[in-house]
Design a protein around this motif. Sequence first.
Motif, PDB file in Angstrom:
ATOM      1  N   PHE A   1       0.828  -1.211   0.000  1.00 33.31           N
ATOM      2  CA  PHE A   1       0.000   0.000   0.000  1.00 33.31           C
ATOM      3  C   PHE A   1       0.863   1.263   0.000  1.00 33.31           C
ATOM      4  O   PHE A   1       0.605   2.215  -0.746  1.00 33.31           O
ATOM      5  N   LEU A   2       1.910   1.258   0.824  1.00 30.85           N
ATOM      6  CA  LEU A   2       2.787   2.434   0.907  1.00 30.85           C
ATOM      7  C   LEU A   2       3.526   2.649  -0.405  1.00 30.85           C
ATOM      8  O   LEU A   2       3.722   3.779  -0.849  1.00 30.85           O
ATOM      9  N   LYS A   3       3.919   1.545  -1.039  1.00 24.99           N
ATOM     10  CA  LYS A   3       4.617   1.632  -2.327  1.00 24.99           C
ATOM     11  C   LYS A   3       3.680   2.250  -3.374  1.00 24.99           C
ATOM     12  O   LYS A   3       4.053   3.194  -4.079  1.00 24.99           O
ATOM     13  N   ASP A   4       2.451   1.752  -3.431  1.00 21.68           N
ATOM     14  CA  ASP A   4       1.459   2.263  -4.384  1.00 21.68           C
ATOM     15  C   ASP A   4       1.143   3.736  -4.122  1.00 21.68           C
ATOM     16  O   ASP A   4       0.829   4.487  -5.046  1.00 21.68           O
ATOM     17  N   SER A   5       1.178   4.130  -2.840  1.00 19.49           N
ATOM     18  CA  SER A   5       0.834   5.513  -2.484  1.00 19.49           C
ATOM     19  C   SER A   5       2.058   6.423  -2.492  1.00 19.49           C
ATOM     20  O   SER A   5       1.962   7.581  -2.074  1.00 19.49           O
ATOM     21  N   ALA A   6       3.195   5.910  -2.950  1.00 17.84           N
ATOM     22  CA  ALA A   6       4.450   6.682  -2.964  1.00 17.84           C
ATOM     23  C   ALA A   6       4.778   7.248  -1.585  1.00 17.84           C
ATOM     24  O   ALA A   6       5.205   8.395  -1.450  1.00 17.84           O
ATOM     25  N   LEU A   7       4.548   6.453  -0.556  1.00 19.13           N
ATOM     26  CA  LEU A   7       4.819   6.906   0.810  1.00 19.13           C
ATOM     27  C   LEU A   7       6.017   6.203   1.460  1.00 19.13           C
ATOM     28  O   LEU A   7       6.357   6.489   2.611  1.00 19.13           O
ATOM     29  N   LEU A   8       6.650   5.297   0.724  1.00 19.95           N
ATOM     30  CA  LEU A   8       7.761   4.540   1.322  1.00 19.95           C
ATOM     31  C   LEU A   8       8.878   5.460   1.825  1.00 19.95           C
ATOM     32  O   LEU A   8       9.489   5.185   2.853  1.00 19.95           O
ATOM     33  N   ASP A   9       9.120   6.546   1.093  1.00 18.68           N
ATOM     34  CA  ASP A   9      10.194   7.473   1.488  1.00 18.68           C
ATOM     35  C   ASP A   9       9.882   8.224   2.771  1.00 18.68           C
ATOM     36  O   ASP A   9      10.776   8.809   3.373  1.00 18.68           O
TER      37      ASP A   9
END
Lengths: 234, 234
Positions: B184-192
């Motif tokens: 989910f975080l990867k899809d939402s570009a939130l990993l960083d």
Amino acid sequence: MSKLFGIGVGPGDPQLLTVKAIETIKLLDVLYTPTARNNKPSTAFRIADQYIPKEIDVKKRKFPMTNNWHEKRKSWNLIAQEMVTDVKQGKNVGFLTLGDPSVYSTFSYIQELVDDQIKIEIIAGISSFSQIAAISKMPLMLDDESLIVVPANTKQVHLEQLIEIGENIVVMKVAINYPKLFAFLKDSALLDQAYLISNASMETEQVINLQDCDGTEDLPYFTTMLIKKEGKDK
Amino acid sequence: MSKLFGIGVGPGDPQLLTVKAIETIKLLDVLYTPTARNNKPSTAFRIADQYIPKEIDVKKRKFPMTNNWHEKRKSWNLIAQEMVTDVKQGKNVGFLTLGDPSVYSTFSYIQELVDDQIKIEIIAGISSFSQIAAISKMPLMLDDESLIVVPANTKQVHLEQLIEIGENIVVMKVAINYPKLFAFLKDSALLDQAYLISNASMETEQVINLQDCDGTEDLPYFTTMLIKKEGKDK
């Protein structure tokens, strides 16, 4: 190696400092503290007072209480650079915060201004919302429930959205937005599930019964609301 | 007057107990503690060990680790009634909890089972998420921002909704739901903007760099994620 320490002193009761906070205060050479009204010591300083060695160099500085962001930032930067100078001279420098330095604290801004120049250590403290749960004996969250903590001065639409989506909601500094918040809770039939506490664990602590309120009350600055939307039994 | 005390011992470092927690432990006649695997003391007991008087009556009891709600409830009720008997005999009874007794704690259930029969006092503790903020030096919240704390085992749709609406999100016990959360975080570009810490302030503390992860890692049980969606500068 010398450092700048951001030290949480908890919500009010001096016994709510951690051993680590007290041990850290003992290591300090310099303690920066805001000057409060009438040149009295700040609330955080008074809470920690009995643990502060007499020989410590206390530097009182003015932290402007203004909504002018640039003015605040300018003052913080001057104080932050003084702190950097002290740490670079080999001194351990401390700054006390009410509650937890990671929760709505001026220390966060100071830290940001100096963290590429000197070493920093943060000593966590008991936050007011932890203490409010302890006093009211209402768990902040159980099982798979969430907790939302939000200040009353956030945008009203965001505040309402968070209250609608959450299971347990803490609203900090309620006094700022109390009439609107009261009206929203009344319309949402949530007044029975909301609890108000002022000055948690301070001598002036007060539990306010919302059933006796009409939304026009004049609340102390440190008033916090806990809304529990789920029943205890599932 | 005798009481049942729910005492928070903080996240791991024995110095993170408050003065009040230590003073309260000294007042106890009886301390109830879960038996951990291999009959070892529980994590909370080990953290507080150095502050526990030798002469205290330590009652080890089995707290079942099961998803069967009725079985858990039955065991808790038996232990709770033992506590009631002790308190009614004039003893001060304690139960230690990791972190804060108001945050996802077994004590909340025990309290509910006995609070109409005996006096209860809760001693707040430093929660793991406060300590994670202190370690990572990332403020939990600033200005008008909110903080959302949610366990990874909540419904996925609710978890995603909270991450979308919130500014600062703490996800507790990440290990349980890590692959889905990572995706989910990867899809939402939130990993960083997400930070992972395991066993905060314990000897086994570990900061995990998400940039080196692919979502298949085997994480320790006490792994917590802090997602900061707002930049520091506004």
